[in-house]
Design an enzyme around this catalytic site. Structure first.
Site, PDB file in Angstrom:
ATOM      1  N   CYS A  54      42.201  35.320  40.085  1.00  0.00           N
ATOM      2  CA  CYS A  54      42.730  34.067  40.639  1.00  0.00           C
ATOM      3  C   CYS A  54      42.221  33.714  42.026  1.00  0.00           C
ATOM      4  CB  CYS A  54      44.251  34.124  40.683  1.00  0.00           C
ATOM      5  SG  CYS A  54      44.954  34.050  39.042  1.00  0.00           S
ATOM      6  N   VAL A  94      48.725  34.648  30.739  1.00  0.00           N
ATOM      7  CA  VAL A  94      49.758  33.693  31.167  1.00  0.00           C
ATOM      8  C   VAL A  94      50.540  33.179  29.958  1.00  0.00           C
ATOM      9  CG1 VAL A  94      50.166  31.401  32.190  1.00  0.00           C
ATOM     10  CG2 VAL A  94      48.506  32.948  33.227  1.00  0.00           C
ATOM     11  N   ALA A 120      45.887  45.679  54.970  1.00  0.00           N
ATOM     12  CA  ALA A 120      44.422  45.673  55.090  1.00  0.00           C
ATOM     13  C   ALA A 120      43.826  46.555  53.998  1.00  0.00           C
ATOM     14  CB  ALA A 120      44.028  46.192  56.471  1.00  0.00           C
ATOM     15  N   ASP A 168      46.915  30.151  19.336  1.00  0.00           N
ATOM     16  CA  ASP A 168      45.639  30.551  19.922  1.00  0.00           C
ATOM     17  C   ASP A 168      44.554  30.292  18.877  1.00  0.00           C
ATOM     18  OD1 ASP A 168      44.933  32.404  22.554  1.00  0.00           O
ATOM     19  OD2 ASP A 168      43.414  32.508  20.975  1.00  0.00           O
ATOM     20  N   LYS A 176      49.889  24.993  43.958  1.00  0.00           N
ATOM     21  CA  LYS A 176      49.315  26.207  43.380  1.00  0.00           C
ATOM     22  C   LYS A 176      48.037  26.636  44.115  1.00  0.00           C
ATOM     23  CE  LYS A 176      47.830  29.422  40.753  1.00  0.00           C
ATOM     24  NZ  LYS A 176      48.294  30.411  39.865  1.00  0.00           N
TER      25      LYS A 176
HETATM   26  C1  UDX Z   1      47.658  36.255  42.442  1.00  0.00           C
HETATM   27  C2  UDX Z   1      48.845  35.516  43.075  1.00  0.00           C
HETATM   28  O1  UDX Z   1      49.600  36.440  43.870  1.00  0.00           O
HETATM   29  C3  UDX Z   1      49.703  34.893  41.998  1.00  0.00           C
HETATM   30  O2  UDX Z   1      50.749  34.147  42.592  1.00  0.00           O
HETATM   31  C4  UDX Z   1      48.825  33.958  41.140  1.00  0.00           C
HETATM   32  O3  UDX Z   1      49.555  33.387  40.109  1.00  0.00           O
HETATM   33  C5  UDX Z   1      47.652  34.740  40.582  1.00  0.00           C
HETATM   34  O4  UDX Z   1      46.923  35.340  41.640  1.00  0.00           O
HETATM   35  P1  UDX Z   1      47.231  38.573  41.228  1.00  0.00           P
HETATM   36  O5  UDX Z   1      45.835  38.113  41.005  1.00  0.00           O
HETATM   37  O6  UDX Z   1      47.950  39.228  40.109  1.00  0.00           O
HETATM   38  O7  UDX Z   1      48.157  37.342  41.671  1.00  0.00           O
HETATM   39  O8  UDX Z   1      47.156  39.591  42.438  1.00  0.00           O
HETATM   40  P2  UDX Z   1      47.925  39.878  43.805  1.00  0.00           P
HETATM   41  O9  UDX Z   1      49.001  40.869  43.608  1.00  0.00           O
HETATM   42  O10 UDX Z   1      48.293  38.635  44.488  1.00  0.00           O
HETATM   43  O11 UDX Z   1      46.750  40.638  44.599  1.00  0.00           O
HETATM   44  C6  UDX Z   1      45.455  40.047  44.723  1.00  0.00           C
HETATM   45  C7  UDX Z   1      44.503  40.952  45.466  1.00  0.00           C
HETATM   46  O12 UDX Z   1      44.858  41.034  46.832  1.00  0.00           O
HETATM   47  C8  UDX Z   1      44.449  42.393  44.953  1.00  0.00           C
HETATM   48  O13 UDX Z   1      43.108  42.802  44.889  1.00  0.00           O
HETATM   49  C9  UDX Z   1      45.200  43.175  46.010  1.00  0.00           C
HETATM   50  O14 UDX Z   1      44.766  44.515  46.105  1.00  0.00           O
HETATM   51  C10 UDX Z   1      44.871  42.388  47.258  1.00  0.00           C
HETATM   52  N1  UDX Z   1      45.848  42.499  48.341  1.00  0.00           N
HETATM   53  C11 UDX Z   1      47.112  42.038  48.170  1.00  0.00           C
HETATM   54  C12 UDX Z   1      45.458  43.039  49.563  1.00  0.00           C
HETATM   55  O15 UDX Z   1      44.316  43.449  49.750  1.00  0.00           O
HETATM   56  N2  UDX Z   1      46.381  43.074  50.588  1.00  0.00           N
HETATM   57  C13 UDX Z   1      47.641  42.627  50.444  1.00  0.00           C
HETATM   58  O16 UDX Z   1      48.406  42.690  51.430  1.00  0.00           O
HETATM   59  C14 UDX Z   1      48.025  42.092  49.191  1.00  0.00           C
END
Ligand code: UDX
Length: 425
Positions: A255, A15, A247, A34, A199
């Site tokens: 996160c 980040v 799915a 850092d 958030k």
């Molecule tokens: C997430 C949030 O989207 C972001 O706003 C926040 O700041 C950090 O957490 P990220 O962890 O990068 O971001 O992943 P994201 O793209 O949201 O996907 C999370 C997980 O959900 C992945 O494992 C992805 O494969 C899964 N996913 C996502 C699904 O299984 N189905 C979906 O339709 C979308």
């Protein structure tokens, strides 16, 4: 043109580096601090070790505006807005570990004309508690909503920018809002607690959306419906929307799990039992393990069976393996006595220590060699481009595919003689 406001970034992880590089790209002098000297030195040489599309280029392009340092004094002398980007992992109790945030506050010493701009995800109430203790500091909540793999784009073209400030810090809130003006996206101004909550509630809702569609998928399998069709039909309703209705074998990443748990704990600490979130997490854990049953349906006992896992990272376009489904699945399959061979285009090295009883393969074909089944865990494009009908089929011992992301060409695979199991279809 008026000179752009210098900014400080404290904590140069994923980040922090995205924030630093993007503000530098917008023309701001950035002073990023850092505590790890090796990290600071390599960043100062323009070396970016994390896999994030566009980020290395942005760092290299803006070296003149980017200063990396271990010295907090240097940051304090040059910038008043201090973006706090340290991580806040969960503790054993499920609460967020704020020790790194506290260390940053302590490192600020007795400075008075600075504001902490909190990007790290923190429990609701953190800002109020810090402000009470450090009245002389400004405090602004500015949560990040960056997705791994598209973080630079998300920063530069945000859906919204949330800025929370309480009485006494509005001036700092205005200055933070000015930083984001050139990039567009609605700016949402709130109090600090509401910004903190936006958030957590956003991530918890996204995780809920996925767990919901995953349960729909599981019922589709029993009732003979196709979850892709169901999701398409649902998503056209404006109130539902098409996104985050894919799915699969469960959500992962650094996160969702931590934020859902953090919100549940936060509510629990006030005496409120957030029932829905308990189910959201449980559904996800079960979803990761359902693949084992699908394999057993076709192969019987998995003892001695050779299983190829395609994809290790928690989603494509990242080498992040935190909370990745592959790790749970590999351990479960190992527990069933299977021989697991896994391949990922970029995440292999990071996963080496974490993959229980699993051999890392150097290519997808190597993982598939002699396999009794292939499990697609992460939808990396190269897996769709494999010559399934030819080379893959010739190499596998049994032509069985469990497509954990409904990503492969189901009809093509079936026509080529594969047994294909998707999710909810
Ligand atoms: C997430 C949030 O989207 C972001 O706003 C926040 O700041 C950090 O957490 P990220 O962890 O990068 O971001 O992943 P994201 O793209 O949201 O996907 C999370 C997980 O959900 C992945 O494992 C992805 O494969 C899964 N996913 C996502 C699904 O299984 N189905 C979906 O339709 C979308």
């Amino acid at each position: 043109m008026a000179p752009k406001e210098p900014i400080g970034v404290i904590g140069v992880g994923w980040v922090g580096l995205c924030t630093a590089a993007c503000f530098a790209e917008l023309g701001h002098p950035v002073f990023a601090r850092d505590i790890l000297p090796e990290k600071v030195e390599s960043l100062a040489r323009g070396e970016v070790s994390m896999h994030e599309p566009g980020l290395p280029e942005l760092v290299q392009k803006n070296t003149e505006r980017l200063t990396f340092t271990t010295d907090m004094r240097h940051v304090l002398d040059n910038a008043q807005l201090l973006f706090c980007c340290v991580d806040t992992p969960p503790t054993y109790s499920g609460d967020a570990d704020l020790s790194r945030v506290e260390a940053v506050i302590a490192d600020l010493g007795d400075s008075t004309d600075h504001a902490i701009v909190m990007k790290s995800t923190v429990p609701v109430g953190t800002g109020r508690s810090i402000s009470r203790r450090r009245e002389e500091l400004g405090y602004v909540s500015n949560p990040e909503f960056l997705k791994e793999g598209s973080a630079v784009e998300d920063f530069m073209e945000p859906d919204r920018v949330v800025i929370g400030a309480n009485d006494g810090s509005e001036g700092f809130g205005d200055r933070v809002a000015t930083l984001y003006e050139p990039i567009g996206g609605e700016i949402v101004r709130t109090d600090v607690a509401s910004a903190e909550f936006i958030k957590l509630a956003s991530n918890a809702f996204l995780a809920t959306k996925i767990s919901f569609i995953n349960e729909i998928a599981n019922v589709c399998e029993e009732l003979g419906a196709d979850v892709n069709e169901v999701a398409r039909g649902m998503g056209l309703d404006d109130r539902i929307g098409p996104k985050f209705l894919r799915a699969g074998i469960g959500w992962g990443g650094s996160c969702f799990g931590k934020d859902v748990l953090s919100l549940k704990q936060l509510a629990g600490n006030t005496g409120y039992h957030f029932q829905l979130l308990t189910a959201v997490m449980e559904v996800n854990e079960l979803q990761k393990r359902r693949t084992v049953g699908k394999l057993q349906k076709h192969l019987g006992q998995l003892v001695g069976k050779q299983i190829a896992l395609l994809g290790i990272s928690f989603k494509p376009d990242t080498d992040d393996v935190r909370d990745a489904t592959s790790l749970v699945l590999a351990a479960r399959l190992h527990g069933e006595g299977a021989h697991v061979r896994a391949y990922d285009p970029v995440a292999g090295d990071r996963a080496r220590e974490l993959l229980v009883g699993t051999t890392l393969a150097g290519s997808a074909l190597e993982a598939l060699d002699g396999a009794d089944a292939a499990v697609l865990v992460t939808e990396w494009p190269e897996f769709a481009e494999l010559d399934w009908a030819g080379e893959v089929k010739a190499r596998m011992a049994t032509p069985l595919v469990v497509d954990g992301r409904n990503f492969l060409d189901r009809e093509g695979l079936r026509a080529a003689g594969f047994t294909y199991e998707g999710i909810g279809r």
